[in-house]
Design a protein around this motif. Structure first.
Motif, PDB file in Angstrom:
ATOM      1  N   UNK A 120       0.832  -1.214   0.000  1.00 35.50           N
ATOM      2  CA  UNK A 120       0.000   0.000   0.000  1.00 35.50           C
ATOM      3  C   UNK A 120       0.866   1.264   0.000  1.00 35.50           C
ATOM      4  N   UNK A 121       1.958   1.239   0.777  1.00 38.69           N
ATOM      5  CA  UNK A 121       2.865   2.393   0.791  1.00 38.69           C
ATOM      6  C   UNK A 121       3.502   2.608  -0.580  1.00 38.69           C
ATOM      7  N   UNK A 122       3.828   1.513  -1.264  1.00 37.36           N
ATOM      8  CA  UNK A 122       4.393   1.611  -2.609  1.00 37.36           C
ATOM      9  C   UNK A 122       3.395   2.253  -3.564  1.00 37.36           C
ATOM     10  N   UNK A 123       2.138   1.841  -3.476  1.00 39.99           N
ATOM     11  CA  UNK A 123       1.100   2.441  -4.317  1.00 39.99           C
ATOM     12  C   UNK A 123       0.935   3.922  -4.015  1.00 39.99           C
ATOM     13  N   UNK A 124       0.919   4.270  -2.733  1.00 36.11           N
ATOM     14  CA  UNK A 124       0.755   5.671  -2.341  1.00 36.11           C
ATOM     15  C   UNK A 124       1.932   6.518  -2.816  1.00 36.11           C
ATOM     16  N   UNK A 125       3.138   5.973  -2.740  1.00 37.80           N
ATOM     17  CA  UNK A 125       4.312   6.703  -3.211  1.00 37.80           C
ATOM     18  C   UNK A 125       4.245   6.906  -4.723  1.00 37.80           C
ATOM     19  N   UNK A 126       3.832   5.882  -5.453  1.00 37.70           N
ATOM     20  CA  UNK A 126       3.696   6.012  -6.905  1.00 37.70           C
ATOM     21  C   UNK A 126       2.684   7.105  -7.257  1.00 37.70           C
ATOM     22  N   UNK A 127       1.562   7.142  -6.546  1.00 33.23           N
ATOM     23  CA  UNK A 127       0.557   8.182  -6.768  1.00 33.23           C
ATOM     24  C   UNK A 127       1.145   9.566  -6.494  1.00 33.23           C
ATOM     25  N   UNK A 128       1.841   9.709  -5.368  1.00 36.03           N
ATOM     26  CA  UNK A 128       2.410  11.010  -4.990  1.00 36.03           C
ATOM     27  C   UNK A 128       3.453  11.475  -5.997  1.00 36.03           C
ATOM     28  N   UNK A 129       4.271  10.544  -6.498  1.00 35.07           N
ATOM     29  CA  UNK A 129       5.281  10.920  -7.487  1.00 35.07           C
ATOM     30  C   UNK A 129       4.637  11.340  -8.806  1.00 35.07           C
ATOM     31  N   UNK A 130       3.563  10.663  -9.220  1.00 36.60           N
ATOM     32  CA  UNK A 130       2.862  11.045 -10.450  1.00 36.60           C
ATOM     33  C   UNK A 130       2.241  12.432 -10.288  1.00 36.60           C
ATOM     34  N   UNK A 131       1.668  12.711  -9.122  1.00 33.90           N
ATOM     35  CA  UNK A 131       1.082  14.022  -8.858  1.00 33.90           C
ATOM     36  C   UNK A 131       2.172  15.097  -8.892  1.00 33.90           C
ATOM     37  N   UNK A 132       3.304  14.821  -8.263  1.00 30.49           N
ATOM     38  CA  UNK A 132       4.402  15.789  -8.258  1.00 30.49           C
ATOM     39  C   UNK A 132       4.895  16.055  -9.679  1.00 30.49           C
ATOM     40  N   UNK A 133       5.029  15.010 -10.472  1.00 33.66           N
ATOM     41  CA  UNK A 133       5.465  15.186 -11.853  1.00 33.66           C
ATOM     42  C   UNK A 133       4.454  16.014 -12.644  1.00 33.66           C
ATOM     43  N   UNK A 134       3.184  15.706 -12.478  1.00 36.57           N
ATOM     44  CA  UNK A 134       2.137  16.438 -13.183  1.00 36.57           C
ATOM     45  C   UNK A 134       2.150  17.913 -12.808  1.00 36.57           C
ATOM     46  N   UNK A 135       2.249  18.192 -11.516  1.00 31.12           N
ATOM     47  CA  UNK A 135       2.256  19.584 -11.069  1.00 31.12           C
ATOM     48  C   UNK A 135       3.513  20.300 -11.528  1.00 31.12           C
ATOM     49  N   UNK A 136       4.633  19.593 -11.554  1.00 31.67           N
ATOM     50  CA  UNK A 136       5.869  20.196 -12.064  1.00 31.67           C
ATOM     51  C   UNK A 136       5.763  20.543 -13.537  1.00 31.67           C
ATOM     52  N   UNK A 137       5.142  19.666 -14.315  1.00 31.16           N
ATOM     53  CA  UNK A 137       4.948  19.937 -15.734  1.00 31.16           C
ATOM     54  C   UNK A 137       4.078  21.178 -15.924  1.00 31.16           C
ATOM     55  N   UNK A 138       3.031  21.286 -15.108  1.00 35.86           N
ATOM     56  CA  UNK A 138       2.129  22.439 -15.233  1.00 35.86           C
ATOM     57  C   UNK A 138       2.813  23.736 -14.809  1.00 35.86           C
ATOM     58  N   UNK A 139       3.696  23.664 -13.822  1.00 38.68           N
ATOM     59  CA  UNK A 139       4.441  24.864 -13.403  1.00 38.68           C
ATOM     60  C   UNK A 139       5.382  25.322 -14.518  1.00 38.68           C
ATOM     61  N   UNK A 140       6.045  24.374 -15.181  1.00 40.25           N
ATOM     62  CA  UNK A 140       6.947  24.722 -16.290  1.00 40.25           C
ATOM     63  C   UNK A 140       6.202  25.386 -17.422  1.00 40.25           C
TER      64      UNK A 140
END
Length: 92
Positions: free
Chosen positions: A69-89
Motif C-alpha cells: 500500500x505504501x508503494x502504491x501511495x508513493x507512486x501516486x504522490x510521485x505522479x502528482x508531483x510530476x504532473x504539477x511540475x509539468x504544469x508549473x513549467x
C-alpha cells in the motif's frame, strides 16, 4: 496557455500514462483530476500515520500488505508531483 498537457493521476489501459490536453483548467476532467489527486494524497497521509503506529509490533504478513500500500501511495504522490511540475513549467 492553450492546449496545456496534464499528466492525470490515474493510469490507462495496460498501466500507461494518461494525459489531458486542454485550455480549460476548470473543465470536468481537470476538476476530477484535482479531486483524485487530493484523495490520493490524503490516503497517503493516512497510510503513513497508520504505518508509524503499527510498525513496531506487526507480523510479517501485515508488513508486506503495508509495504504494498505504501508503494502504491508513493507512486501516486510521485505522479502528482510530476504532473504539477509539468504544469508549473508551462506557466513560465
Amino acid at each position: 496557455m492553450p492546449n496545456d498537457l496534464r499528466l492525470l493521476p490515474w493510469a490507462g489501459g495496460e498501466g500507461k500514462r494518461c494525459y489531458l490536453i486542454t485550455d480549460d483548467h476548470d473543465g470536468p476532467v481537470s476538476r476530477l483530476a484535482d479531486v483524485t489527486e487530493s484523495i490520493q494524497l490524503g490516503m497517503g497521509n493516512e497510510l503513513l500515520a497508520h504505518s508509524h503506529n503499527m510498525l513496531p509490533d506487526t507480523p510479517p504478513g501485515e508488513l508486506r500488505f503495508l509495504a504494498e500500500r505504501l508503494t502504491e501511495a508513493l507512486a501516486d504522490a510521485l505522479r502528482i508531483a510530476e504532473s504539477r511540475g509539468m504544469r508549473l513549467k508551462s506557466l513560465n
